[in-house]
Design an enzyme around this catalytic site. Structure first.
Site, short mmCIF file in Angstrom:
data_model
loop_
_atom_site.label_atom_id
_atom_site.label_comp_id
_atom_site.label_asym_id
_atom_site.label_seq_id
_atom_site.Cartn_x
_atom_site.Cartn_y
_atom_site.Cartn_z
N TRP A 16 0.70 -1.04 -0.09
CA TRP A 16 0.03 0.04 -0.04
C TRP A 16 0.95 1.24 0.10
O TRP A 16 0.08 2.25 -0.17
CB TRP A 16 -1.00 0.19 1.18
CG TRP A 16 -1.99 -0.83 1.00
CD1 TRP A 16 -2.41 -1.61 -0.02
CD2 TRP A 16 -3.23 -0.96 2.06
NE1 TRP A 16 -3.66 -2.16 0.18
CE2 TRP A 16 -4.14 -1.87 1.54
CE3 TRP A 16 -3.32 -0.54 3.39
CZ2 TRP A 16 -5.14 -2.30 2.23
CZ3 TRP A 16 -4.49 -0.92 4.06
CH2 TRP A 16 -5.33 -1.81 3.65
N LYS A 17 2.28 1.07 0.19
CA LYS A 17 2.81 2.22 0.41
C LYS A 17 2.42 3.31 1.30
O LYS A 17 1.76 3.05 2.38
CB LYS A 17 3.27 2.99 -1.09
CG LYS A 17 3.98 1.77 -1.91
CD LYS A 17 4.33 2.31 -3.27
CE LYS A 17 5.01 1.22 -4.09
NZ LYS A 17 5.51 1.61 -5.32
N GLU A 101 12.29 1.74 -3.10
CA GLU A 101 11.97 3.07 -2.58
C GLU A 101 12.75 3.20 -1.16
O GLU A 101 13.09 4.57 -0.97
CB GLU A 101 10.69 3.43 -2.38
CG GLU A 101 9.82 3.64 -3.75
CD GLU A 101 8.47 3.27 -3.90
OE1 GLU A 101 7.97 3.10 -2.72
OE2 GLU A 101 7.97 3.03 -4.97
N GLU A 168 11.83 -6.43 -8.74
CA GLU A 168 10.95 -5.27 -9.19
C GLU A 168 12.13 -4.45 -9.73
O GLU A 168 12.84 -3.55 -9.33
CB GLU A 168 10.66 -4.65 -7.88
CG GLU A 168 9.50 -5.30 -7.26
CD GLU A 168 8.63 -4.32 -6.29
OE1 GLU A 168 7.37 -4.50 -6.64
OE2 GLU A 168 9.07 -3.77 -5.46
N GLY A 174 5.42 1.98 -10.82
CA GLY A 174 4.62 3.27 -10.65
C GLY A 174 4.32 3.95 -11.96
O GLY A 174 3.89 4.91 -11.91
N SER A 216 4.28 -2.16 -12.07
CA SER A 216 3.13 -1.71 -12.73
C SER A 216 2.25 -3.02 -13.35
O SER A 216 1.82 -2.97 -14.29
CB SER A 216 3.63 -1.01 -14.04
OG SER A 216 4.08 0.15 -13.75
N GLY A 237 1.86 -2.29 -6.18
CA GLY A 237 1.78 -0.89 -5.44
C GLY A 237 0.51 -0.46 -5.85
O GLY A 237 -0.54 -0.68 -5.10
P1 PGA Z 1 3.62 -0.20 -8.65
O1 PGA Z 1 4.66 -0.60 -7.41
O2 PGA Z 1 2.79 -1.44 -8.66
O3 PGA Z 1 2.92 0.94 -8.34
O4 PGA Z 1 4.57 -0.19 -9.77
C1 PGA Z 1 4.95 -1.64 -7.05
C2 PGA Z 1 6.08 -1.88 -5.93
O5 PGA Z 1 6.92 -0.43 -6.00
O6 PGA Z 1 6.41 -2.70 -4.96
#
Ligand code: PGA
Length: 255
Positions: A16-17, A101, A168, A174, A216, A237
């Site tokens: 969920w960030k 990140e 990833e 993103g 993505s 994400g």
């Molecule tokens: P995303 O992020 O699905 O928005 O690309 C994936 C992640 O960073 O775990």
């Protein structure tokens, strides 16, 4: 090419960030998720750690696991740090380690290695994130991935039973489905990751490690990435922060 390596039930982890900002919205999400029947994959959710304890009450007995998005391997004098034991005692059963990140904010391979050890001590399943920043024609990404895996797993053979690896590629994170990695490229990379895991952990233990893709993933590309990409599921994400798009991905994993 059909996916020869896939396991019985795919795993999809929601990262969920910082997308869901209120406890109320987070609770509404998991309450609705647990009412959805016959999801096409095992669902794990990594909410912000401040929501864990409350969401754990809502999800008790459902089989939907909760986890941390990051952890600090340092205990004691560490302002703002969230340790593996704090996550565990708040209801987590897994934790992401080495997300790009966090690496971008200065986390080193050494830190990630220490985080895996801390996760193991607290009996949390580590979800080790690896991936190159960019992809060039010279194949340098293979070296990046190998170094990240080997430094994290050095001396950590005992982790293999619970380990999940999330591949990833940073350049694919993103965006949207059309910018995600293509299944064929993914399959080649996943074969490489499995080979490195076999060398690091031994062939049999490595076979049990689930390898996920993140970057993505959306409802649109999930089925093809799963069937052609050789992965056991996804780390999602942005598309995991809305119930409908998360459920769409879970159901795209139905065999
Ligand atoms: P995303 O992020 O699905 O928005 O690309 C994936 C992640 O960073 O775990």
């Amino acid at each position: 090419m059909a996916n020869k390596l896939s396991r019985a039930r795919p795993l999809v982890i929601a990262n969920w960030k910082s997308y869901i900002e209120s406890l109320e919205a987070a609770k509404a999400f998991v309450q609705a998720l647990k009412r959805r029947k016959e999801l096409g994959a095992e669902a794990w959710v990594a909410p912000p750690s401040v929501f864990l304890a409350e969401l754990a009450k809502t999800l008790k007995g459902t089989g939907i696991k909760l986890g941390g998005q990051a952890l600090s391997a340092h205990e004691g004098a560490q302002t703002g740090g969230v340790s593996a034991m704090m996550l565990k005692t708040s209801g987590a059963s897994f934790v992401l380690a080495g997300h790009s990140e966090c690496r971008a904010q200065g986390e080193s391979d050494k830190d990630v290695h220490a985080q895996l050890a801390a996760a193991a001590n607290a009996a949390l399943a580590p979800v080790l994130c690896v991936g190159e920043r960019e992809r060039t024609a010279d194949g340098a990404h293979f070296t990046v991935i190998e170094e990240q895996l080997l430094s994290a797993l050095r001396g950590a053979q005992s982790l293999a039973a619970k380990l999940v690896v999330a591949y990833e590629p940073v350049w694919a994170i993103g965006k949207n489905a059309s910018s995600a990695m293509k299944p064929q490229e993914l399959e080649e990379t996943v074969i490489f990751i499995r080979k490195v895991l076999a060398d690091a952990l031994g062939r049999e233990p490595a076979r049990k490690v689930r390898v996920l893709y993140g970057g993505s993933v959306e409802g649109e590309n999930a089925a093809e990435l799963l069937s052609e990409g050789g992965v056991d599921g996804f780390l999602v994400g942005h598309a995991s922060a809305k119930l409908d798009s998360f459920v769409e991905i879970l159901n795209a994993c139905k065999k």
